[in-house]
Write an enzyme that holds these catalytic residues in place. Structure first.
Site, PDB file in Angstrom:
ATOM      1  N   SER A 123       0.853  -1.186   0.000  1.00 54.45           N
ATOM      2  CA  SER A 123       0.000   0.000   0.000  1.00 54.45           C
ATOM      3  C   SER A 123       0.887   1.234   0.000  1.00 54.45           C
ATOM      4  CB  SER A 123      -0.900   0.007   1.234  1.00 54.45           C
ATOM      5  OG  SER A 123      -1.507   1.274   1.418  1.00 54.45           O
ATOM      6  N   SER A 124       0.396   2.308  -0.577  1.00 55.17           N
ATOM      7  CA  SER A 124       1.175   3.549  -0.592  1.00 55.17           C
ATOM      8  C   SER A 124       1.344   4.142   0.797  1.00 55.17           C
ATOM      9  CB  SER A 124       0.516   4.574  -1.519  1.00 55.17           C
ATOM     10  OG  SER A 124      -0.811   4.842  -1.103  1.00 55.17           O
ATOM     11  N   CYS A 125       0.579   3.654   1.788  1.00 57.49           N
ATOM     12  CA  CYS A 125       0.728   4.178   3.149  1.00 57.49           C
ATOM     13  C   CYS A 125       2.032   3.738   3.804  1.00 57.49           C
ATOM     14  CB  CYS A 125      -0.456   3.771   4.014  1.00 57.49           C
ATOM     15  SG  CYS A 125      -0.469   2.021   4.471  1.00 57.49           S
ATOM     16  N   TYR A 152      -1.117  -0.554  10.197  1.00 56.54           N
ATOM     17  CA  TYR A 152      -1.324  -1.209   8.904  1.00 56.54           C
ATOM     18  C   TYR A 152      -0.075  -1.065   8.040  1.00 56.54           C
ATOM     19  CZ  TYR A 152      -3.416  -2.164   4.320  1.00 56.54           C
ATOM     20  OH  TYR A 152      -3.695  -2.671   3.078  1.00 56.54           O
ATOM     21  N   LYS A 156       2.457  -3.959   6.315  1.00 56.63           N
ATOM     22  CA  LYS A 156       2.754  -4.042   4.886  1.00 56.63           C
ATOM     23  C   LYS A 156       4.256  -3.933   4.616  1.00 56.63           C
ATOM     24  CE  LYS A 156      -1.201  -4.811   3.000  1.00 56.63           C
ATOM     25  NZ  LYS A 156      -1.402  -6.047   2.226  1.00 56.63           N
ATOM     26  N   HIS A 195     -12.823   3.519   2.633  1.00 55.28           N
ATOM     27  CA  HIS A 195     -11.871   4.529   2.202  1.00 55.28           C
ATOM     28  C   HIS A 195     -12.605   5.724   1.604  1.00 55.28           C
ATOM     29  CE1 HIS A 195      -8.979   1.002   2.210  1.00 55.28           C
ATOM     30  NE2 HIS A 195      -8.358   1.904   2.929  1.00 55.28           N
TER      31      HIS A 195
END
Length: 334
Positions: A123-125, A152, A156, A195
């Site tokens: 994920s880009s997070c 989270y 990842k 989201h």
């Protein structure tokens, strides 16, 4: 002879055998279901993806036994416990524990049974909250994370590092991709755990049908976000499996972004809501901006095809058709 892109980003991998058994972990979720659809359209004849009722990916013994019995040739790890700002901020222990268990179980089982080709979806997070924009893959682990979803993100990051460790220790051509904010058919429209785009679609649809004169959204509306249709991500995943083999992750996005306020106005227009849009600045904004540098994947010959307005209209139509089941939590859950 290798192309410049393949020389820079890894040797081009051979095309996948369309008769290979492909395990899509998280096949009932937003990403997994899109991946299954795309693989079937591309001629794959043995795509497997048991739901959580048949296989709980958090249960290690069950996962190892399933791999032993099924023996997939290719794995796409799209399963995760997911949610929006509120869900991540209020239940970080669940997001960390569930996602770590899912990833470790699937990756260990794939290694034990010699799965040669595997794609891990992050994920880009994972990138620092204040990373330079657009965010390059090299920004990973160079700064502090956004605190509203750091649990989270850490999970990842651990998955990505496990893939890299397997490459170094065992020489398997496993890869990782980091998609931007996703949306599309099959999304999670839960009022508290979705989201931003599905949340806006639901909110404006309900306001239109109820005749509400105003809609109040979280935050200031000033953060900027990039949105990618999940069918475009599915195309990107197969493209990477067939054209990429290198240690580093690959960003997947559109290369363009907009403010949350602009996104809300576009959703309201597509849905047909004509009331007032207001903002609750006492609620968190999250990361100020999150735009991915997608030069790595574009150099490999992939680009998105679905325009945002078209994609929102499709997602809204899906929501209208599936309202009774559309409020579930965790579209990519185990």
């Amino acid at each position: 002879m290798s192309s410049p892109a393949s020389a820079r980003y890894g040797d081009v991998h051979r095309p996948l055998d369309r008769s290979a058994r492909v395990f899509v972990a998280g096949s009932r979720g937003l990403v997994g279901s899109a991946m299954c659809r795309h693989l079937e359209r591309e001629g794959f004849t043995d795509v497997v993806g048991p739901g959580s009722a048949q296989l709980d990916l958090r249960e290690r013994r069950a996962v190892l036994a399933w791999f032993a019995a099924t023996r997939p040739d290719v794995v796409v790890l799209a399963a995760a416990r997911v949610g929006g700002i509120r869900a991540n901020a209020t239940r970080p222990a669940e997001f960390l524990s569930d996602n770590l268990r899912i990833q470790v179980n699937v990756l260990d089982a794939a290694l034990e049974h010699g799965v040669e080709r595997l794609l891990f979806l992050g994920s880009s997070c994972i990138y620092p909250k204040f990373a330079e924009q657009p965010i390059r893959e090299e920004a990973l682990l160079t700064g502090a994370l956004e605190p509203t979803n750091d649990a989270y993100a850490i999970a990842k990051i651990a998955g990505l590092l496990q893939v890299q460790a397997v490459r170094r220790q065992h020489g398997l051509p496993w890869i990782s991709a980091m998609p931007t904010n996703l949306y599309g058919p099959g999304d999670n429209f839960h009022p508290e755990h979705s989201h931003v785009l599905p949340s806006l679609i639901r909110r404006f649809h309900e306001a239109r049908t109820s005749g509400a004169r105003r809609v109040v959204n979280w935050g200031t509306g000033t953060p900027r976000r990039e949105f990618l249709h999940v069918d475009d991500l599915a195309r990107a995943c197969l493209h990477l499996l067939e054209h990429y083999d290198a240690d580093g992750p690959v960003n997947v996005g559109t290369g363009t972004d907009m403010t949350i306020r602009e996104a809300a106005e576009l959703v309201a227009e597509v849905v047909g809501y004509q009331g007032t849009i207001e903002w609750d600045a006492d609620q968190p904004d999250g990361t100020p901006r999150k735009l991915l540098d997608v030069s790595r994947i574009t150099a490999l010959g992939w680009s998105p095809r679905i325009a945002l307005r078209e994609g929102i209209a499709e997602a809204h139509a899906w929501y209208v058709e599936h309202q009774a089941s559309g409020a579930r939590e965790g579209t990519s859950s185990p």
